[in-house]
Design a protein around this motif. Structure first.
Motif, PDB file in Angstrom:
ATOM      1  N   CYS A  44       0.845  -1.204   0.000  1.00  0.00           N
ATOM      2  CA  CYS A  44       0.000   0.000   0.000  1.00  0.00           C
ATOM      3  C   CYS A  44       0.878   1.253   0.000  1.00  0.00           C
ATOM      4  CB  CYS A  44      -0.902   0.007   1.233  1.00  0.00           C
ATOM      5  SG  CYS A  44      -1.811   1.565   1.430  1.00  0.00           S
ATOM      6  N   ALA A  57       1.303  -0.990   4.293  1.00  0.00           N
ATOM      7  CA  ALA A  57       0.874  -2.352   4.626  1.00  0.00           C
ATOM      8  C   ALA A  57       1.249  -3.277   3.462  1.00  0.00           C
ATOM      9  CB  ALA A  57      -0.627  -2.390   4.876  1.00  0.00           C
ATOM     10  N   CYS A  93      -6.345  -1.319   0.012  1.00  0.00           N
ATOM     11  CA  CYS A  93      -5.490  -1.746   1.117  1.00  0.00           C
ATOM     12  C   CYS A  93      -6.336  -2.472   2.167  1.00  0.00           C
ATOM     13  CB  CYS A  93      -4.798  -0.539   1.729  1.00  0.00           C
ATOM     14  SG  CYS A  93      -3.827  -0.969   3.178  1.00  0.00           S
ATOM     15  N   CYS A 121      -0.058   3.484   3.584  1.00  0.00           N
ATOM     16  CA  CYS A 121       0.336   3.075   4.946  1.00  0.00           C
ATOM     17  C   CYS A 121       1.433   2.013   4.948  1.00  0.00           C
ATOM     18  CB  CYS A 121      -0.886   2.563   5.716  1.00  0.00           C
ATOM     19  SG  CYS A 121      -1.444   0.925   5.171  1.00  0.00           S
ATOM     20  N   CYS A 156      -5.792   0.158   5.573  1.00  0.00           N
ATOM     21  CA  CYS A 156      -6.331   1.524   5.639  1.00  0.00           C
ATOM     22  C   CYS A 156      -7.480   1.750   4.649  1.00  0.00           C
ATOM     23  CB  CYS A 156      -5.217   2.549   5.418  1.00  0.00           C
ATOM     24  SG  CYS A 156      -4.631   2.613   3.716  1.00  0.00           S
TER      25      CYS A 156
HETATM   26 ZN   LIG Z   1      -2.926   1.092   3.456  1.00  0.00          ZN
END
Ligand SMILES: [Zn+2]
Length: 149
Positions: A3, A8, A31, A6, A34
């Motif tokens: 992502c 991730a 994501c 964030c 988020c």
């Molecule tokens: Zn994210």
């Protein structure tokens, strides 16, 4: 796919559709963490393709071009790196040719390059590439070389 918002490590594809007239795939991703969405594109890596005189298509092979250049230059003393430089320029032309480059065009590029490297090699290659039918063509080429000199 990570992502971009964030960082991730996991996202899921929420939509996938052809783009660029079918040459790529556009994906909307979300994501897992988020829930932000972003887009990715998947494209085929460009493979240089050569159209031969008989109309068939084959992958571009640098080794074959090198073989032709070296055969023409056999026993000739040429500046170090000149073969590599010519090869690089032919490879670049093949890579830039979309959707394909013709074997005639490759031959023309090699011929043009050899002309600047070594005139004997140029004539050797020309005799193969242009399929000289007789002394008339050969003399015309010689005359053209002398005009250039
Ligand atoms: Zn994210």
């Amino acid at each position: 796919m990570q992502c971009p918002f964030c960082d991730a490590g996991d996202t899921r594809v929420v939509d996938s559709r052809p783009a660029d007239a079918g040459r790529s795939v556009r994906r909307r991703r979300e994501c897992i963490d988020c829930l932000q969405r972003f887009t990715t594109y998947e494209r085929m890596e460009h493979v240089p393709v050569v159209r031969k005189r008989d109309g068939s298509l084959v992958p571009f092979e640098s080794a074959k071009v090198r073989g032709g250049i070296e055969k023409a230059l056999a026993d000739r003393r040429v500046p170090a790196g000149s073969v590599e430089a010519l090869l690089r320029s032919v490879e670049a032309a093949a890579a830039a040719a979309i959707p394909e480059i013709s074997s005639d065009e490759i031959g023309r590029l090699v011929l043009e390059g050899l002309r600047h490297i070594d005139q004997v090699a140029y004539l050797r290659f020309a005799s193969v590439y242009k399929e000289f039918e007789g002394a008339v063509d050969f003399e015309r080429e010689m005359a053209a070389l002398e005009d250039d000199a």
